[in-house]
Scaffold this motif. Structure first.
Motif, PDB file in Angstrom:
ATOM      1  N   THR A   1       9.017   8.140  -8.105  1.00 21.83           N
ATOM      2  CA  THR A   1       9.175   9.394  -8.813  1.00 21.83           C
ATOM      3  C   THR A   1      10.811   9.977  -9.054  1.00 21.83           C
ATOM      4  O   THR A   1      11.220  10.216  -9.951  1.00 21.83           O
ATOM      5  N   ALA A   2      11.338   9.801  -7.771  1.00 19.14           N
ATOM      6  CA  ALA A   2      12.720   9.930  -7.598  1.00 19.14           C
ATOM      7  C   ALA A   2      13.491   9.301  -8.801  1.00 19.14           C
ATOM      8  O   ALA A   2      14.406   9.757  -9.228  1.00 19.14           O
ATOM      9  N   ALA A   3      12.999   7.917  -9.014  1.00 15.73           N
ATOM     10  CA  ALA A   3      13.926   6.999  -9.846  1.00 15.73           C
ATOM     11  C   ALA A   3      13.370   7.445 -11.419  1.00 15.73           C
ATOM     12  O   ALA A   3      14.127   6.748 -12.130  1.00 15.73           O
ATOM     13  N   GLY A   4      12.562   8.085 -11.651  1.00 13.19           N
ATOM     14  CA  GLY A   4      12.114   8.550 -12.820  1.00 13.19           C
ATOM     15  C   GLY A   4      10.816   7.864 -13.450  1.00 13.19           C
ATOM     16  O   GLY A   4      10.989   8.238 -14.885  1.00 13.19           O
ATOM     17  N   PHE A   5       9.892   7.669 -12.839  1.00 12.03           N
ATOM     18  CA  PHE A   5       8.765   7.084 -13.244  1.00 12.03           C
ATOM     19  C   PHE A   5       7.698   7.335 -12.652  1.00 12.03           C
ATOM     20  O   PHE A   5       7.619   6.998 -11.292  1.00 12.03           O
ATOM     21  N   GLY A   6       6.442   7.855 -13.001  1.00 13.59           N
ATOM     22  CA  GLY A   6       5.261   8.279 -12.056  1.00 13.59           C
ATOM     23  C   GLY A   6       4.270   7.276 -12.433  1.00 13.59           C
ATOM     24  O   GLY A   6       4.372   6.149 -12.826  1.00 13.59           O
ATOM     25  N   PRO A   7       3.246   7.380 -11.833  1.00 13.01           N
ATOM     26  CA  PRO A   7       2.111   6.313 -11.822  1.00 13.01           C
ATOM     27  C   PRO A   7       1.587   5.853 -12.778  1.00 13.01           C
ATOM     28  O   PRO A   7       1.131   4.713 -13.205  1.00 13.01           O
ATOM     29  N   GLU A   8       1.484   6.799 -14.226  1.00 13.25           N
ATOM     30  CA  GLU A   8       1.182   6.135 -15.378  1.00 13.25           C
ATOM     31  C   GLU A   8       2.132   4.838 -15.732  1.00 13.25           C
ATOM     32  O   GLU A   8       1.604   4.199 -16.640  1.00 13.25           O
TER      33      GLU A   8
END
Length: 268
Positions: A247-254
């Motif tokens: 998430t910190a890197a910019g992408f979530g579980p989706e």
């Protein structure tokens, strides 16, 4: 590849650290390769070059620090067998920038984020606080920004393809615009724009004015990521995932869960 062990012995810790040094060695080459191979060919803006020069510098520093630590532990780079998975992926993606960003920088880099906390814990349990601190305070946080660079430029290519032929310089207010969805997770020194090229912040501003940025993120970007990974990466992604770092890197579980190994229930 022989098993590396869980860090309970000196040889196991040497093997684990050797594997990390080897990964950093490939990462240096791949950071320069993405610049030389795709930068001019794909008409990427100056910010693309700057981001991956910074990544290359980080990876070089990681390699130097970890290789020196390996020698302090009584071993050296080349003492153990090493995998070539990163280079296999580089060959597979050598003709496609989207694929290179997705596989090398958003799959392999993100896998590093998943496993590093466990590795750090194993070194601490093995009594090697020096190596654990080095991984935790230098390597781990900087690898998050490297993954963020991959996500950033993957999104950029999709947004550029949807943004048509408009130049960033023709969009009003672009120079000072910052897209929090992309930029806020990066270190302050990586948040500055450049005067030439089509910046991702300006493209997002243009798309937001058309009220399509939400559908772009959910549909075009993520679906393209899924199809690209399925085509160029062998097999499913392996959980568990480090959701906080990702998430910190910019992408979530989706982004990654649909690509993961599915639990198979054994018959009773």
């Amino acid at each position: 590849m022989p098993k590396l062990g869980k860090g309970g012995s000196l040889q196991s810790r040497q093997a684990i650290l050797h594997s990390l040094v080897h990964t950093e060695s490939w990462a240096i080459d791949l950071s320069w390769d993405i610049i030389a191979r795709f930068g001019r060919q794909e008409s990427m803006p100056r910010e693309f070059f700057s981001d991956f020069v910074r990544v290359a510098q980080d990876e070089g520093r990681h390699f130097t620090l970890l290789a020196a630590r390996l020698q302090e532990m009584g071993s050296f780079y080349g003492a153990f067998s090493a995998h070539d998975g990163l280079w296999d992926s580089a060959i597979e993606t050598s003709q496609n920038l989207l694929a290179r960003l997705a596989v090398e920088h958003c799959v392999h880099e993100a896998r590093g984020l998943d496993v590093l906390p466990t590795i750090i814990t194993r070194f601490r349990k093995g009594g090697d606080e020096h190596t654990a601190d080095l991984l935790e305070t230098v390597v781990y946080p900087e690898e998050i920004t490297h993954c963020a660079a991959g996500i950033k430029w993957f999104r950029y290519l999709i947004l550029r393809s949807l943004g048509g032929h408009q130049s960033a310089t023709s969009l009003p207010g672009c120079a000072g615009f910052q897209s929090l969805s992309v930029v806020e997770k990066l270190p302050k020194q990586q948040q500055g724009g450049h005067e030439d090229g089509q910046s991702i912040e300006c493209l997002e501003r243009s798309l937001r004015s058309l009220e399509i940025v939400g559908s772009v993120e959910c549909d075009a970007v993520i679906q393209t990521f899924h199809s690209t990974v399925r085509k160029y990466f062998r097999g499913p992604l392996k959980p568990p995932f480090n959701e906080q770092a990702r998430t910190a890197a910019g992408f979530g579980p989706e982004w990654y869960e649909p690509l993961a190994v599915k639990d198979v229930k054994m018959p009773k």
